[in-house]
Write a protein that holds these residues in place. Structure first.
Motif, PDB file in Angstrom:
ATOM      1  N   PRO A  70       0.864  -1.119   0.082  1.00 37.92           N
ATOM      2  CA  PRO A  70      -0.065  -0.151  -0.011  1.00 37.92           C
ATOM      3  C   PRO A  70       0.752   1.411  -0.105  1.00 37.92           C
ATOM      4  CG  PRO A  70       0.068  -1.015   2.094  1.00 37.92           C
ATOM      5  CD  PRO A  70       0.483  -2.134   1.008  1.00 37.92           C
ATOM      6  N   ASP A  71       1.858   1.174   0.661  1.00 36.11           N
ATOM      7  CA  ASP A  71       2.790   2.460   0.721  1.00 36.11           C
ATOM      8  C   ASP A  71       3.900   2.319  -0.248  1.00 36.11           C
ATOM      9  OD1 ASP A  71       3.979   0.288   2.038  1.00 36.11           O
ATOM     10  OD2 ASP A  71       4.902   1.423   3.733  1.00 36.11           O
ATOM     11  N   ALA A  72       4.295   1.260  -0.721  1.00 36.61           N
ATOM     12  CA  ALA A  72       5.689   1.531  -1.795  1.00 36.61           C
ATOM     13  C   ALA A  72       5.611  -0.059  -2.137  1.00 36.61           C
ATOM     14  CB  ALA A  72       6.987   1.652  -0.897  1.00 36.61           C
ATOM     15  N   SER A  73       6.121  -0.163  -3.269  1.00 33.60           N
ATOM     16  CA  SER A  73       6.192  -1.378  -3.822  1.00 33.60           C
ATOM     17  C   SER A  73       7.588  -1.967  -3.018  1.00 33.60           C
ATOM     18  CB  SER A  73       6.763  -1.495  -5.416  1.00 33.60           C
ATOM     19  OG  SER A  73       8.075  -1.062  -5.579  1.00 33.60           O
ATOM     20  N   GLY A  74       7.302  -3.662  -3.457  1.00 31.97           N
ATOM     21  CA  GLY A  74       8.440  -4.285  -2.862  1.00 31.97           C
ATOM     22  C   GLY A  74       9.705  -3.907  -3.278  1.00 31.97           C
TER      23      GLY A  74
END
Length: 240
Positions: A70-74
């Motif tokens: 939700p906040d950043a890609s892996g």
């Protein structure tokens, strides 16, 4: 500080640990149950930010990481870990895998890329490989740190001698280059070998090459101030 929805390990738990970062609660719970069923510790996180706030214990570990968070890609999280010099073997998981995505994950250093739903056996196998890799890497970093501490015991002149020995210079050549007596160079060389804990020239060169292989900054080098001025190969870069 552990975030509220992370799996909390008790104080007496030790050994390898698996971190899971996935925004799907059901996936986190299923993975935690599976991982603990094979005797491994597990901590789960719902976002990259939660994982980054967590102070990781100094135990062999690996990361099971969802590509979409939700906040950043892996993949963004991997970049942040690299920037923080916090290496950890990573197993990517995703429900929407594509070939370009898997290629990018592998280029980022992922050990495995699994598309949901994946077989439990495939994940467990990847976890074992990742934890073994981290154990070996931690041992290597510990040994290199010990070598660096030994290197710090050398005097500036001994560092000059070491750099020239690593270039393949003979005692007579080093003496001429440093403007001193050959016997003095023999004494410096003997002290260098004693401080670094080696007994042969071959062992000394291997130690230098090993340290050079773990060099992180070009500025952190040991070199003769006379070397590098003119033709000829440079000695391996050594940490200061």
């Amino acid at each position: 500080m552990l975030i509220a929805n992370a799996t909390v390990s008790t104080a007496d738990e030790t050994g390898p640990i698996v971190f899971v970062v996935d925004d799907d609660l059901s996936v986190r719970e299923a993975l935690r149950s599976l991982i603990r069923s094979v005797g491994l510790r597990c901590e789960t996180f719902a976002s990259a930010a939660e994982f980054l706030r967590y102070q990781r214990p100094q135990d062999p570990a690996c990361l099971v990481l969802d590509v979409q968070l939700p906040d950043a890609s892996g993949l963004d999280l991997v970049d942040e870990l690299d920037a923080a010099d916090a290496p950890i073997p990573i197993i990517f998981i995703t429900g929407h895998g594509t070939i370009p995505m898997s290629v990018r994950a592998m280029k980022a250093g992922a050990l495995e890329f699994l598309t949901k739903p994946f077989r439990e056996e495939d994940l467990i196998t990847a976890l074992r490989q990742a934890l073994d890799r981290d154990l070996v890497a931690r041992r290597e970093r510990g040994e290199v740190a010990g070598l660096r501490r030994r290197l710090e015991r050398l005097t500036p002149r001994e560092r000059e001698v070491l750099a020239l020995v690593a270039k393949g210079r003979m005692n007579k050549q080093i003496a001429a280059e440093l403007g001193t007596a050959e016997q003095t160079i023999k004494q410096h060389r003997g002290r260098v070998m004693k401080k670094l804990g080696v007994e042969s020239l071959a062992e000394l060169v291997r130690l230098v090459e090993r340290l050079a292989g773990h060099q992180s900054s070009p500025a952190a080098s040991v070199d003769s101030p006379r070397s590098g001025r003119g033709a000829g190969p440079q000695p391996p870069v050594l940490p200061r």
